[in-house]
Design a protein around this motif. Sequence first.
Motif, PDB file in Angstrom:
ATOM      1  N   VAL A   1      -4.849  -5.224  -8.407  1.00 30.23           N
ATOM      2  CA  VAL A   1      -4.531  -6.055  -7.197  1.00 30.23           C
ATOM      3  C   VAL A   1      -3.450  -7.127  -7.623  1.00 30.23           C
ATOM      4  CG1 VAL A   1      -5.369  -8.075  -5.713  1.00 30.23           C
ATOM      5  CG2 VAL A   1      -6.686  -5.954  -5.960  1.00 30.23           C
ATOM      6  N   ASN A   2      -3.737  -7.716  -9.018  1.00 30.90           N
ATOM      7  CA  ASN A   2      -2.601  -8.822  -9.521  1.00 30.90           C
ATOM      8  C   ASN A   2      -1.482  -8.338  -9.497  1.00 30.90           C
ATOM      9  OD1 ASN A   2      -5.455 -10.278  -9.488  1.00 30.90           O
ATOM     10  ND2 ASN A   2      -4.802 -11.038 -11.559  1.00 30.90           N
ATOM     11  N   GLU A   3      -1.170  -6.994 -10.069  1.00 27.78           N
ATOM     12  CA  GLU A   3      -0.062  -6.472 -10.318  1.00 27.78           C
ATOM     13  C   GLU A   3       0.701  -6.420  -8.947  1.00 27.78           C
ATOM     14  OE1 GLU A   3       1.817  -5.779 -13.057  1.00 27.78           O
ATOM     15  OE2 GLU A   3       0.400  -6.774 -14.154  1.00 27.78           O
ATOM     16  N   THR A   4       0.024  -5.816  -7.858  1.00 29.95           N
ATOM     17  CA  THR A   4       0.564  -6.003  -6.641  1.00 29.95           C
ATOM     18  C   THR A   4       1.060  -7.242  -6.180  1.00 29.95           C
ATOM     19  OG1 THR A   4      -0.852  -3.878  -6.052  1.00 29.95           O
ATOM     20  CG2 THR A   4       0.340  -5.100  -4.326  1.00 29.95           C
ATOM     21  N   CYS A   5       0.276  -8.309  -6.471  1.00 27.20           N
ATOM     22  CA  CYS A   5       0.684  -9.600  -5.822  1.00 27.20           C
ATOM     23  C   CYS A   5       1.818 -10.053  -6.624  1.00 27.20           C
ATOM     24  CB  CYS A   5      -0.618 -10.454  -6.074  1.00 27.20           C
ATOM     25  SG  CYS A   5      -1.882 -10.247  -5.138  1.00 27.20           S
ATOM     26  N   TYR A   6       1.878  -9.697  -7.960  1.00 26.43           N
ATOM     27  CA  TYR A   6       2.899 -10.251  -8.895  1.00 26.43           C
ATOM     28  C   TYR A   6       4.363  -9.756  -8.490  1.00 26.43           C
ATOM     29  CZ  TYR A   6      -0.787 -11.745 -12.201  1.00 26.43           C
ATOM     30  OH  TYR A   6      -1.763 -12.439 -12.483  1.00 26.43           O
ATOM     31  N   GLN A   7       4.317  -8.694  -7.721  1.00 30.37           N
ATOM     32  CA  GLN A   7       5.559  -8.251  -7.037  1.00 30.37           C
ATOM     33  C   GLN A   7       6.502  -9.209  -6.442  1.00 30.37           C
ATOM     34  OE1 GLN A   7       6.364  -5.062  -8.310  1.00 30.37           O
ATOM     35  NE2 GLN A   7       4.571  -5.310  -9.472  1.00 30.37           N
ATOM     36  N   CYS A   8       5.724 -10.198  -5.775  1.00 24.00           N
ATOM     37  CA  CYS A   8       6.518 -11.289  -4.878  1.00 24.00           C
ATOM     38  C   CYS A   8       6.011 -12.548  -5.577  1.00 24.00           C
ATOM     39  CB  CYS A   8       5.857 -11.144  -3.383  1.00 24.00           C
ATOM     40  SG  CYS A   8       6.496  -9.763  -2.497  1.00 24.00           S
ATOM     41  N   HIS A   9       4.757 -12.656  -6.089  1.00 22.08           N
ATOM     42  CA  HIS A   9       4.474 -14.238  -6.600  1.00 22.08           C
ATOM     43  C   HIS A   9       4.533 -14.037  -8.422  1.00 22.08           C
ATOM     44  CE1 HIS A   9       3.036 -15.103  -2.526  1.00 22.08           C
ATOM     45  NE2 HIS A   9       2.438 -14.112  -2.644  1.00 22.08           N
ATOM     46  N   ALA A  10       5.777 -13.828  -8.924  1.00 22.77           N
ATOM     47  CA  ALA A  10       5.846 -13.704 -10.112  1.00 22.77           C
ATOM     48  C   ALA A  10       5.561 -14.933 -10.971  1.00 22.77           C
ATOM     49  CB  ALA A  10       7.414 -13.190 -10.281  1.00 22.77           C
TER      50      ALA A  10
ATOM     51  N   HIS B   1       0.838  -1.299  -0.100  1.00 25.78           N
ATOM     52  CA  HIS B   1       0.061   0.092  -0.081  1.00 25.78           C
ATOM     53  C   HIS B   1       0.851   1.031  -0.034  1.00 25.78           C
ATOM     54  CE1 HIS B   1      -3.640  -2.419   0.996  1.00 25.78           C
ATOM     55  NE2 HIS B   1      -2.838  -3.056   1.790  1.00 25.78           N
ATOM     56  N   ASN B   2       0.234   2.273  -0.461  1.00 27.92           N
ATOM     57  CA  ASN B   2       0.881   3.731  -0.512  1.00 27.92           C
ATOM     58  C   ASN B   2      -0.005   4.425   0.397  1.00 27.92           C
ATOM     59  OD1 ASN B   2       2.074   6.257  -0.702  1.00 27.92           O
ATOM     60  ND2 ASN B   2       1.547   6.470  -3.004  1.00 27.92           N
ATOM     61  N   PRO B   3       0.332   4.796   1.570  1.00 25.14           N
ATOM     62  CA  PRO B   3      -0.729   5.506   2.395  1.00 25.14           C
ATOM     63  C   PRO B   3      -0.822   6.851   2.084  1.00 25.14           C
ATOM     64  CG  PRO B   3       1.512   5.064   3.572  1.00 25.14           C
ATOM     65  CD  PRO B   3       1.669   4.208   2.320  1.00 25.14           C
ATOM     66  N   HIS B   4       0.129   7.459   1.222  1.00 27.71           N
ATOM     67  CA  HIS B   4      -0.153   8.854   0.764  1.00 27.71           C
ATOM     68  C   HIS B   4      -1.028   8.792  -0.058  1.00 27.71           C
ATOM     69  CE1 HIS B   4       4.001   8.841   2.940  1.00 27.71           C
ATOM     70  NE2 HIS B   4       3.313   9.835   3.549  1.00 27.71           N
ATOM     71  N   GLY B   5      -1.417   8.078  -0.931  1.00 30.99           N
ATOM     72  CA  GLY B   5      -2.453   8.136  -1.789  1.00 30.99           C
ATOM     73  C   GLY B   5      -2.190   6.994  -2.985  1.00 30.99           C
ATOM     74  N   GLY B   6      -3.465   6.612  -3.777  1.00 31.92           N
ATOM     75  CA  GLY B   6      -3.427   5.757  -4.989  1.00 31.92           C
ATOM     76  C   GLY B   6      -4.755   5.991  -5.701  1.00 31.92           C
ATOM     77  N   PHE B   7      -4.738   5.024  -6.541  1.00 28.20           N
ATOM     78  CA  PHE B   7      -5.693   5.257  -7.512  1.00 28.20           C
ATOM     79  C   PHE B   7      -7.079   4.399  -7.126  1.00 28.20           C
ATOM     80  CE2 PHE B   7      -1.738   5.079 -10.243  1.00 28.20           C
ATOM     81  CZ  PHE B   7      -1.987   6.408 -10.374  1.00 28.20           C
ATOM     82  N   ASN B   8      -7.238   3.853  -5.818  1.00 25.17           N
ATOM     83  CA  ASN B   8      -8.511   3.211  -5.492  1.00 25.17           C
ATOM     84  C   ASN B   8      -8.450   3.492  -3.784  1.00 25.17           C
ATOM     85  OD1 ASN B   8      -6.864   1.012  -4.381  1.00 25.17           O
ATOM     86  ND2 ASN B   8      -6.341   0.604  -6.501  1.00 25.17           N
ATOM     87  N   ASN B   9      -9.425   3.057  -3.337  1.00 28.73           N
ATOM     88  CA  ASN B   9      -9.531   3.256  -1.904  1.00 28.73           C
ATOM     89  C   ASN B   9      -8.575   2.389  -1.042  1.00 28.73           C
ATOM     90  OD1 ASN B   9     -11.687   5.298  -2.046  1.00 28.73           O
ATOM     91  ND2 ASN B   9     -13.332   3.782  -1.781  1.00 28.73           N
ATOM     92  N   ALA B  10      -8.360   1.231  -1.648  1.00 31.03           N
ATOM     93  CA  ALA B  10      -7.385   0.413  -0.823  1.00 31.03           C
ATOM     94  C   ALA B  10      -5.720   1.005  -1.045  1.00 31.03           C
ATOM     95  CB  ALA B  10      -7.377  -1.251  -1.533  1.00 31.03           C
ATOM     96  N   LEU B  11      -5.666   1.941  -1.679  1.00 26.35           N
ATOM     97  CA  LEU B  11      -4.404   2.375  -1.642  1.00 26.35           C
ATOM     98  C   LEU B  11      -3.273   1.532  -2.193  1.00 26.35           C
ATOM     99  CD1 LEU B  11      -4.661   4.885   1.726  1.00 26.35           C
ATOM    100  CD2 LEU B  11      -5.037   5.473  -1.011  1.00 26.35           C
ATOM    101  N   ILE B  12      -3.666   0.444  -2.851  1.00 26.91           N
ATOM    102  CA  ILE B  12      -2.447  -0.211  -3.450  1.00 26.91           C
ATOM    103  C   ILE B  12      -1.467   0.281  -4.440  1.00 26.91           C
ATOM    104  CG2 ILE B  12      -3.881  -2.457  -2.888  1.00 26.91           C
ATOM    105  CD1 ILE B  12      -4.286  -2.384  -6.043  1.00 26.91           C
ATOM    106  N   LYS B  13      -0.328   0.015  -4.425  1.00 28.19           N
ATOM    107  CA  LYS B  13       0.770   0.761  -4.715  1.00 28.19           C
ATOM    108  C   LYS B  13       0.938   0.788  -6.432  1.00 28.19           C
ATOM    109  CE  LYS B  13       4.825   0.876  -2.781  1.00 28.19           C
ATOM    110  NZ  LYS B  13       6.099   0.321  -2.019  1.00 28.19           N
ATOM    111  N   THR B  14       0.025  -0.346  -6.996  1.00 28.65           N
ATOM    112  CA  THR B  14       0.044  -0.614  -8.533  1.00 28.65           C
ATOM    113  C   THR B  14      -1.432  -0.372  -8.952  1.00 28.65           C
ATOM    114  OG1 THR B  14      -0.340  -3.029  -8.241  1.00 28.65           O
ATOM    115  CG2 THR B  14       1.959  -2.278  -8.431  1.00 28.65           C
ATOM    116  N   ASP B  15      -1.589  -0.587 -10.311  1.00 31.55           N
ATOM    117  CA  ASP B  15      -2.815  -0.227 -10.889  1.00 31.55           C
ATOM    118  C   ASP B  15      -4.019  -1.138 -10.667  1.00 31.55           C
ATOM    119  OD1 ASP B  15      -1.594   1.791 -12.059  1.00 31.55           O
ATOM    120  OD2 ASP B  15      -1.532   1.061 -14.133  1.00 31.55           O
TER     121      ASP B  15
END
Length: 348
Positions: free
Chosen positions: A245-254, A229-243
């Motif tokens: 959910v899947n892109e966020t998960c792929y950062q570790c689960h490539a 998450h990016n607590p300072h803002g994002g493109f959705n209410n969950a404030l995830i760091k990528t566009d």
Amino acid sequence: MFLTLVAVAIAALVMAGWRAPVAAQSVSAENPHRLPSTHFGSDGPVAAHGFDVPPGFAGARVANNPLAMDATPIGAATCTACHSREAQNFAHTTHALGMQVAEAADPQTPTCETCHGPGSRHAQDPTAKGLIIAFSHEGGSPIETQTATCLGCHSGGPRDQWTGSVHQRNELSCSDCHNPMARLSAEGLMAKPSINETCATCHTDIRQQFNRRSHMPLPEGQMACVDCHNPHGGFNNALIKTDTVNETCYQCHAEKRGPFLFEHAPVRDNCLNCHTPHGSNQHALLVAPVPMLCQQCHSHVRHPNDLLTAQSLGTGAAPDERLMGRGCLSCHAQIHGSNNPSGPRLHK
């Protein structure tokens, strides 16, 4: 022979020059290749490393306080005369070190008033709220003024999306998460000893999910909330760091990214169709146990149309092998996708 002697003499001179102590000299037109003096241990304040003005806080300006427009700067000495305890705590922080360097290069550089605004009105009436920028919800300063003061230096980067974010809409101030006046955390000037503890101040329900049987390794200290998450803002209410959910998960689960010859549609759509990201009492962060999870979609064709209940367990009245062991995954092992020519049903 003569050339050999010359080469040996030159080498000896070079080695002697390398071994001999050389006094630090300032960069100048006469000595363009000499490193400047570091000025360590100097009695007087000087600009080190050849810079006329140190970077960072050298450009500091007195903050604008809309509630005390007629106030004037009075200097840090007046502030510390009353706020000695705060000054002692502040002396160990990153901001204090930067301000000390800037003030050494230019004594006119503001320190306390860089964040709190001009202090003349506050000095005249210390109990009146709003005459100084106070970074709290009870100090009288609007949240917009507090955040604008911080963003005056900390704009850009991860904070580009602050305006309009869920935290900004809920009137959070920077000081709700950060405490620049004391060194309570190892990094980030957090209000709590760690990032995770700071987030858990408000998100207690999420913190409890990490206590479940299957959870992200956050309690073990192997990751932090800001990894996703990016607590300072994002493109959705969950404030995830990528566009997505899947892109966020792929950062570790490539290995789950693909592409696959045979894809599983719900997996490609959203990892949250099957997993809960923080913690679950089911295996592998699943939202429901297998095969009940699979039967939410696969319920009308071939063998999945058999309703499996507790009676289908090994100790039930009608044991069914599809409910035991790994359930559906015992056969459909490549549930995230398959690259095998014989894997259209994700068997291999």
